[in-house]
Design an enzyme around this catalytic site. Structure first.
Site, PDB file in Angstrom:
ATOM      1  N   ASP A   1       0.849  -1.199   0.000  1.00 50.42           N
ATOM      2  CA  ASP A   1       0.000   0.000   0.000  1.00 50.42           C
ATOM      3  C   ASP A   1       0.881   1.244   0.000  1.00 50.42           C
ATOM      4  O   ASP A   1       2.023   1.206   0.452  1.00 50.42           O
ATOM      5  CB  ASP A   1      -0.837   0.074   1.292  1.00 50.42           C
ATOM      6  CG  ASP A   1      -1.681  -1.148   1.503  1.00 50.42           C
ATOM      7  OD1 ASP A   1      -2.058  -1.775   0.507  1.00 50.42           O
ATOM      8  OD2 ASP A   1      -1.952  -1.461   2.678  1.00 50.42           O
TER       9      ASP A   1
HETATM   10  N1  URA Z   1      -0.737  -5.867   4.236  1.00 48.95           N
HETATM   11  C1  URA Z   1      -1.283  -4.642   4.167  1.00 48.95           C
HETATM   12  O1  URA Z   1      -2.287  -4.365   4.800  1.00 48.95           O
HETATM   13  N2  URA Z   1      -0.687  -3.738   3.385  1.00 48.95           N
HETATM   14  C2  URA Z   1       0.433  -3.984   2.677  1.00 48.95           C
HETATM   15  O2  URA Z   1       0.942  -3.099   1.998  1.00 48.95           O
HETATM   16  C3  URA Z   1       0.984  -5.270   2.773  1.00 48.95           C
HETATM   17  C4  URA Z   1       0.371  -6.191   3.557  1.00 48.95           C
END
Ligand code: URA
Length: 246
Positions: free
Chosen positions: A105
């Site tokens: 993310d």
């Molecule tokens: N889990 C998440 O919530 N976000 C990420 O970027 C990776 C794993």
């Protein structure tokens, strides 16, 4: 093949140790070329020969590149962002067309692989690959032992119950979570499911790959030994056509 590169040289370049160590591997019958057990003195074309050690495909193709980036927060993982935001590709100094393996993310930090090896990327991200990913997670509040147990055993998300995870409490409000799945925003959603919103999320390991010395925003190429370990982790195995299908 009478021409081409000596097999032990190709293997040494692919991270299997010194040429002498590679000769011992060959002599022990652990290496195959295009399905046939190799012998000392064999030569190969690293571009086209399928070389395996102990049945596992060896990373001998010379034009593949593999980078490890420590992604800072605020950078998007997509190769091309329609909104013109900074992408992870701007942080990797290469003229080769690479792409990120899976995604983090925008506000997640930590390790991200980038490569032009579509096959390995597919194997790592495929749900059945089971490559573990480790995260350090700071959450609001301090999860109780019962909540941590729920994370370990599996929590109900809108796309189904999560598979068992390794979860430990590092300090107040900080968890280490190891998952084998790669669902969208999985760690954030798992923590939300036990009532603890994520404040900071950092990926610290992808299968056998970790690097605590890589500063945020920095990228480096994987060593050949690391690529080999990654291939082993995804089980680029005896009959890789039958292991993982798209
Ligand atoms: N889990 C998440 O919530 N976000 C990420 O970027 C990776 C794993």
């Amino acid at each position: 093949m009478d021409t081409g590169e000596r097999l032990q040289k190709t293997l040494a370049r692919a991270g299997y140790g010194s040429r002498r160590a590679c000769e011992l591997l060959i002599d022990a019958g652990r290496v195959t070329i295009d399905g046939r057990v190799a012998g000392l003195g064999n030569r190969v074309d690293p571009e086209i020969s399928e070389i395996r050690v102990d049945g596992l495909l060896a990373p001998t193709a010379p034009n593949l590149v593999y980078f490890l980036l420590n992604k800072p927060a605020g950078v998007v993982t997509t190769a091309d962002d329609p909104q013109g935001r900074a992408t992870v590709l701007t942080l990797v100094n290469t003229s080769v067309r690479i792409f990120p393996v899976g995604r983090l993310d925008m506000n997640t930090e930590g390790l991200l692989l980038l490569t032009n090896d579509g096959r390995l990327a597919h194997l790592i991200t495929h749900p059945s690959s089971h490559v573990s990913k480790e995260y350090l997670v700071r959450v609001v509040g301090d999860p109780s032992p019962g909540s941590i147990r729920k994370l370990r055993e599996g929590v109900e998300l809108d796309d189904g119950v999560t598979s068992p995870a390794q979860v430990s409490r590092v300090s107040e409000g900080v968890l280490r979570i190891v998952i084998h799945e790669g669902r969208n925003r999985q760690v954030r959603r798992m923590c939300a499911a036990i009532g603890h919103e994520v404040i900071r999320l950092v990926r610290t390991r992808i299968g056998p790959i970790s690097d605590a010395t890589l500063a945020p925003g920095q990228a480096r190429q994987l060593s050949l030994g690391e690529v080999r370990k990654l291939m082993e982790a995804v089980g680029v195995a005896r009959d890789d056509n039958s292991t993982i299908q798209s």
